[in-house]
Design a protein around this motif. Structure first.
Motif, PDB file in Angstrom:
ATOM      1  N   GLN A 108      30.275  10.936  50.602  1.00  0.00           N
ATOM      2  CA  GLN A 108      31.178  12.025  50.234  1.00  0.00           C
ATOM      3  C   GLN A 108      31.825  11.795  48.870  1.00  0.00           C
ATOM      4  N   ASP A 137      27.031  20.020  48.404  1.00  0.00           N
ATOM      5  CA  ASP A 137      28.165  20.076  49.325  1.00  0.00           C
ATOM      6  C   ASP A 137      28.667  18.640  49.471  1.00  0.00           C
ATOM      7  N   ARG A 141      28.922  16.691  52.724  1.00  0.00           N
ATOM      8  CA  ARG A 141      27.680  16.276  53.361  1.00  0.00           C
ATOM      9  C   ARG A 141      26.996  15.139  52.619  1.00  0.00           C
ATOM     10  N   ASP A 142      27.396  14.924  51.373  1.00  0.00           N
ATOM     11  CA  ASP A 142      26.681  13.959  50.532  1.00  0.00           C
ATOM     12  C   ASP A 142      26.755  12.549  51.109  1.00  0.00           C
ATOM     13  N   SER A 195      23.728  14.525  57.268  1.00  0.00           N
ATOM     14  CA  SER A 195      24.073  15.540  58.270  1.00  0.00           C
ATOM     15  C   SER A 195      23.317  16.839  58.080  1.00  0.00           C
ATOM     16  N   ASP A 245      23.678  22.089  53.330  1.00  0.00           N
ATOM     17  CA  ASP A 245      24.447  23.296  53.619  1.00  0.00           C
ATOM     18  C   ASP A 245      23.525  24.511  53.460  1.00  0.00           C
ATOM     19  N   GLY A 261      23.361  15.708  51.890  1.00  0.00           N
ATOM     20  CA  GLY A 261      23.150  15.746  53.332  1.00  0.00           C
ATOM     21  C   GLY A 261      21.719  15.751  53.812  1.00  0.00           C
ATOM     22  N   SER A 319      18.586  14.812  55.348  1.00  0.00           N
ATOM     23  CA  SER A 319      18.512  13.691  56.286  1.00  0.00           C
ATOM     24  C   SER A 319      17.114  13.381  56.784  1.00  0.00           C
ATOM     25  N   ASP A 364      14.110  18.606  56.836  1.00  0.00           N
ATOM     26  CA  ASP A 364      15.033  19.302  55.931  1.00  0.00           C
ATOM     27  C   ASP A 364      14.308  19.723  54.656  1.00  0.00           C
TER      28      ASP A 364
END
Length: 240
Positions: free
Chosen positions: A19, A168, A171-172, A176, A179, A199, A201, A205
């Motif tokens: 984050q 985002d 999420r960094d 997770s 976004d 994010g 993962s 994704d």
């Protein structure tokens, strides 16, 4: 879709933050060149390179590392962190860097960004939109502006920006998932070429972002933790 493995530089080392918090730092390598060469061997054509020291200090602190990677690999590099004036962009482009990433400057001095777009061309400039709770942040994610994400993106498009990087921050480094809601909103409301970050993962994704026809995606933490096999992803993306 292009996939850009990420190298974040802090004190000349490859690190990842959670984050954007410098107190939540993990060092993955003391040899950035070796990591870049590994990415190239696995099939990467692009590299996302961030000078975290520069982002905080307002001037590049890892220039020699960037120079070495540019000289010793054939990777196309997009890099940022501490770019505050036209001379900073020119210096990087003269090294062979493909795109300079503009973040804080785009928020605080859009007039100068406009000059950069005219001087260097929209293909050589990437604007980073780093968002926390819907608001754009600056100065290595330490300062929050009053700008809403979509409003700022539209302002950048009107200015002549072609490429943006959307992160985002919450999420960094958290693995997770990106976004997707925010990304799809940007894609629906603008004609910008969007690179997704923050994010990511899993390989799924990346495949989903590709299916949604985003221009690019950046992945770092998931690679370093072995959750994404770059060689496999590049092979499968070619087959699609």
């Amino acid at each position: 879709m292009i996939i850009l493995p990420a190298i974040d530089l802090k004190d000349g080392e490859v690190v990842r933050l959670k984050q954007g918090d410098f107190d939540k730092k993990t060092v993955y390598s003391k040899n950035p060149l070796k990591i870049a060469e590994k990415f190239a061997k696995e099939g990467a054509e692009w590299l996302h390179l961030v000078d975290l020291d520069g982002a905080c200090a307002g001037e590049s602190k890892n220039f020699n590392v960037i120079k070495k990677i540019s000289e010793r690999t054939e990777l196309k590099i997009q890099t940022g962190g501490g770019i505050r004036k036209k001379e900073d962009v020119k210096r990087l482009l003269d090294l062979g860097v493909s795109r300079a990433i503009i973040g804080t400057l785009a928020v605080k001095n859009p007039e100068l960004l406009s000059e950069m777009l005219k001087d260097f061309g929209a293909d050589r400039i990437l604007v980073s939109i780093d968002v926390r709770d819907g608001r754009v942040t600056t100065s290595g994610w330490k300062e929050e502006s009053s700008l809403a994400m979509l409003d700022f993106a539209l302002e950048m498009e009107e200015l002549g920006v072609k490429y943006i990087l959307y992160t985002d921050i919450g999420r960094d480094g958290m693995l997770s998932g990106p976004d997707f809601e925010g990304l799809k909103k940007l894609k629906a409301e603008t004609n910008l070429q969007i690179i997704a970050s923050g994010g990511i993962s899993s390989e799924e994704d990346l495949y989903r972002l590709a299916d949604l026809e985003f221009y690019g995606a950046i992945t770092g933490q998931a690679i370093y933790q072995g959750k994404i096999d770059l060689e496999k992803v590049f092979s499968e993306m070619e087959d699609k």
